[in-house]
Design a protein around this motif. Structure first.
Motif, PDB file in Angstrom:
ATOM      1  N   VAL A  80       0.849  -1.194   0.000  1.00  0.00           N
ATOM      2  CA  VAL A  80       0.000   0.000   0.000  1.00  0.00           C
ATOM      3  C   VAL A  80       0.885   1.245   0.000  1.00  0.00           C
ATOM      4  O   VAL A  80       0.648   2.192  -0.758  1.00  0.00           O
ATOM      5  CB  VAL A  80      -0.977   0.001   1.202  1.00  0.00           C
ATOM      6  CG1 VAL A  80      -1.618   1.370   1.390  1.00  0.00           C
ATOM      7  CG2 VAL A  80      -2.050  -1.066   1.015  1.00  0.00           C
ATOM      8  N   ASP A  81       1.937   1.238   0.832  1.00  0.00           N
ATOM      9  CA  ASP A  81       2.867   2.375   0.870  1.00  0.00           C
ATOM     10  C   ASP A  81       3.501   2.598  -0.504  1.00  0.00           C
ATOM     11  O   ASP A  81       3.616   3.736  -0.962  1.00  0.00           O
ATOM     12  CB  ASP A  81       3.971   2.153   1.909  1.00  0.00           C
ATOM     13  CG  ASP A  81       3.458   2.256   3.335  1.00  0.00           C
ATOM     14  OD1 ASP A  81       2.329   2.760   3.557  1.00  0.00           O
ATOM     15  OD2 ASP A  81       4.200   1.818   4.246  1.00  0.00           O
ATOM     16  N   LEU A  83       2.306   1.759  -3.427  1.00  0.00           N
ATOM     17  CA  LEU A  83       1.293   2.260  -4.354  1.00  0.00           C
ATOM     18  C   LEU A  83       1.010   3.741  -4.113  1.00  0.00           C
ATOM     19  O   LEU A  83       0.707   4.478  -5.043  1.00  0.00           O
ATOM     20  CB  LEU A  83       0.004   1.443  -4.245  1.00  0.00           C
ATOM     21  CG  LEU A  83       0.101   0.013  -4.761  1.00  0.00           C
ATOM     22  CD1 LEU A  83      -1.183  -0.750  -4.447  1.00  0.00           C
ATOM     23  CD2 LEU A  83       0.393  -0.016  -6.250  1.00  0.00           C
ATOM     24  N   GLU A  84       1.130   4.175  -2.880  1.00  0.00           N
ATOM     25  CA  GLU A  84       0.880   5.586  -2.570  1.00  0.00           C
ATOM     26  C   GLU A  84       2.073   6.463  -2.928  1.00  0.00           C
ATOM     27  O   GLU A  84       1.896   7.623  -3.294  1.00  0.00           O
ATOM     28  CB  GLU A  84       0.523   5.737  -1.093  1.00  0.00           C
ATOM     29  CG  GLU A  84      -0.838   5.152  -0.771  1.00  0.00           C
ATOM     30  CD  GLU A  84      -1.194   5.181   0.703  1.00  0.00           C
ATOM     31  OE1 GLU A  84      -0.359   5.609   1.530  1.00  0.00           O
ATOM     32  OE2 GLU A  84      -2.313   4.764   1.035  1.00  0.00           O
ATOM     33  N   ASP A  85       3.285   5.913  -2.830  1.00  0.00           N
ATOM     34  CA  ASP A  85       4.497   6.728  -2.969  1.00  0.00           C
ATOM     35  C   ASP A  85       5.200   6.615  -4.318  1.00  0.00           C
ATOM     36  O   ASP A  85       5.947   7.516  -4.687  1.00  0.00           O
ATOM     37  CB  ASP A  85       5.513   6.345  -1.885  1.00  0.00           C
ATOM     38  CG  ASP A  85       5.002   6.613  -0.482  1.00  0.00           C
ATOM     39  OD1 ASP A  85       4.080   7.434  -0.323  1.00  0.00           O
ATOM     40  OD2 ASP A  85       5.525   5.991   0.461  1.00  0.00           O
ATOM     41  N   ARG A 111      -6.769  -0.669   0.185  1.00  0.00           N
ATOM     42  CA  ARG A 111      -6.930   0.761  -0.131  1.00  0.00           C
ATOM     43  C   ARG A 111      -8.377   1.121  -0.378  1.00  0.00           C
ATOM     44  O   ARG A 111      -8.750   2.286  -0.298  1.00  0.00           O
ATOM     45  CB  ARG A 111      -6.105   1.123  -1.383  1.00  0.00           C
ATOM     46  CG  ARG A 111      -4.620   1.109  -1.150  1.00  0.00           C
ATOM     47  CD  ARG A 111      -3.850   1.332  -2.428  1.00  0.00           C
ATOM     48  NE  ARG A 111      -3.909   2.745  -2.809  1.00  0.00           N
ATOM     49  CZ  ARG A 111      -3.617   3.171  -4.012  1.00  0.00           C
ATOM     50  NH1 ARG A 111      -3.277   2.332  -4.972  1.00  0.00           N
ATOM     51  NH2 ARG A 111      -3.650   4.450  -4.290  1.00  0.00           N
TER      52      ARG A 111
END
Length: 112
Positions: A80-81, A83-85, A111
Motif C-alpha cells: 500500500v505504501d 502504491l501511494e508513494d 486501499r
C-alpha cells in the motif's frame, strides 16, 4: 524476464537480475517492488544488488518480502505504501510473479 501486465499501473515478473534493471528502465517502468525474501534459492540475486542498480538508474525500489507465511498484513501495508508513494508503471517481482500479483491484489482491497 517474463513480464505480465496486470493493468496499466502494475506488471509482474519472475526474479530479475542486476542486468535486467537496465531493461526494466528501457521498458518504461518507474518503480520496482521485490516480493522475494533474500536467500530463498541458491544463486538468487540479493535485493541490495538489484536496488543499487535501480538507484543508479533513478528507479524507486522497495523490498516487501513475502515468504512461506504467505501475504502478511505487513506485506500488504508495505505494498500500500509503495502504491501511494511510487511513480507508475510499477514492476513487482518474486520467483514466478505469483506473490507479486497476490500482494498487489490484497493492497488494492486494503486501499478500498
Amino acid at each position: 524476464m517474463n513480464i505480465r501486465q496486470i493493468n496499466e499501473e502494475y506488471s509482474v515478473s519472475g526474479q530479475i537480475t542486476v542486468e535486467d534493471v537496465d531493461t526494466v528502465k528501457e521498458l518504461g517502468f518507474k518503480s520496482i517492488v521485490c516480493h522475494r525474501p533474500d536467500g530463498e534459492e541458491f544463486g538468487q540475486p540479493e535485493f541490495a544488488a538489484v536496488a543499487a542498480r535501480a538507484d543508479e538508474l533513478g528507479i524507486k525500489i522497495k523490498h516487501v518480502p513475502v515468504g512461506p507465511m504467505g501475504v502478511t498484513p505487513e506485506a500488504v501495508a508495505g505494498m500500500v505504501d509503495a502504491l501511494e508513494d511510487f511513480d507508475r508503471p510499477i514492476l513487482g517481482y518474486c520467483r514466478s510473479g505469483a506473490r507479486s500479483t497476490a500482494t498487489y491484489e490484497h493492497a488494492l482491497r486494503q486501499r478500498g
